[in-house]
Design a protein around this motif. Structure first.
Motif, PDB file in Angstrom:
ATOM      1  N   UNK A  19     -15.947  24.631   7.731  1.00  0.00           N
ATOM      2  CA  UNK A  19     -17.264  24.401   8.320  1.00  0.00           C
ATOM      3  C   UNK A  19     -18.358  24.858   7.361  1.00  0.00           C
ATOM      4  N   UNK A  20     -18.154  26.002   6.734  1.00  0.00           N
ATOM      5  CA  UNK A  20     -19.137  26.506   5.764  1.00  0.00           C
ATOM      6  C   UNK A  20     -19.261  25.547   4.582  1.00  0.00           C
ATOM      7  N   UNK A  21     -18.141  24.995   4.137  1.00  0.00           N
ATOM      8  CA  UNK A  21     -18.166  24.031   3.035  1.00  0.00           C
ATOM      9  C   UNK A  21     -18.920  22.773   3.448  1.00  0.00           C
ATOM     10  N   UNK A  22     -18.686  22.300   4.673  1.00  0.00           N
ATOM     11  CA  UNK A  22     -19.369  21.105   5.167  1.00  0.00           C
ATOM     12  C   UNK A  22     -20.879  21.310   5.188  1.00  0.00           C
ATOM     13  N   UNK A  23     -21.314  22.454   5.670  1.00  0.00           N
ATOM     14  CA  UNK A  23     -22.739  22.759   5.733  1.00  0.00           C
ATOM     15  C   UNK A  23     -23.324  22.859   4.327  1.00  0.00           C
ATOM     16  N   UNK A  24     -22.625  23.555   3.437  1.00  0.00           N
ATOM     17  CA  UNK A  24     -23.097  23.718   2.067  1.00  0.00           C
ATOM     18  C   UNK A  24     -23.208  22.375   1.350  1.00  0.00           C
ATOM     19  N   UNK A  25     -22.200  21.536   1.513  1.00  0.00           N
ATOM     20  CA  UNK A  25     -22.213  20.230   0.860  1.00  0.00           C
ATOM     21  C   UNK A  25     -23.301  19.326   1.434  1.00  0.00           C
ATOM     22  N   UNK A  26     -23.518  19.412   2.745  1.00  0.00           N
ATOM     23  CA  UNK A  26     -24.587  18.627   3.368  1.00  0.00           C
ATOM     24  C   UNK A  26     -25.949  19.066   2.827  1.00  0.00           C
ATOM     25  N   UNK A  27     -26.130  20.364   2.674  1.00  0.00           N
ATOM     26  CA  UNK A  27     -27.381  20.876   2.113  1.00  0.00           C
ATOM     27  C   UNK A  27     -27.586  20.407   0.673  1.00  0.00           C
ATOM     28  N   UNK A  71     -17.309  18.447  17.842  1.00  0.00           N
ATOM     29  CA  UNK A  71     -18.667  18.154  18.304  1.00  0.00           C
ATOM     30  C   UNK A  71     -19.630  19.271  17.913  1.00  0.00           C
ATOM     31  N   UNK A  72     -19.191  20.511  18.092  1.00  0.00           N
ATOM     32  CA  UNK A  72     -20.031  21.659  17.742  1.00  0.00           C
ATOM     33  C   UNK A  72     -20.195  21.785  16.227  1.00  0.00           C
ATOM     34  N   UNK A  73     -19.132  21.499  15.480  1.00  0.00           N
ATOM     35  CA  UNK A  73     -19.160  21.667  14.024  1.00  0.00           C
ATOM     36  C   UNK A  73     -20.099  20.682  13.348  1.00  0.00           C
ATOM     37  N   UNK A  74     -20.226  19.485  13.884  1.00  0.00           N
ATOM     38  CA  UNK A  74     -21.066  18.489  13.216  1.00  0.00           C
ATOM     39  C   UNK A  74     -22.547  18.688  13.498  1.00  0.00           C
TER      40      UNK A  74
END
Length: 59
Positions: free
Chosen positions: A22-30, A46-49
């Protein structure tokens, strides 16, 4: 270590509903990547996205 350029790239995160994924997903999205998150539980997915989606980067 040099950070790879991910802007306008599509990134698939397996296990992206919690923890490091989840942290990687957020970092990559940023960083500008379009993020696809995979996980086992729909409620966690649902919560993670939500946070990366707020950045406009979740597929």
């Amino acid at each position: 270590m040099k950070q790879p350029k991910v802007e306008n790239k599509i990134v698939l995160i397996s296990g992206g509903t919690s923890g490091v994924g989840k942290a990687a997903a957020i970092s990559l999205a940023k960083a500008g990547a379009e993020v696809i998150i995979l996980g086992h539980r729909q409620s966690r997915a649902d919560a993670a996205v939500q946070q990366p989606a707020d950045l406009g980067r979740v597929v």
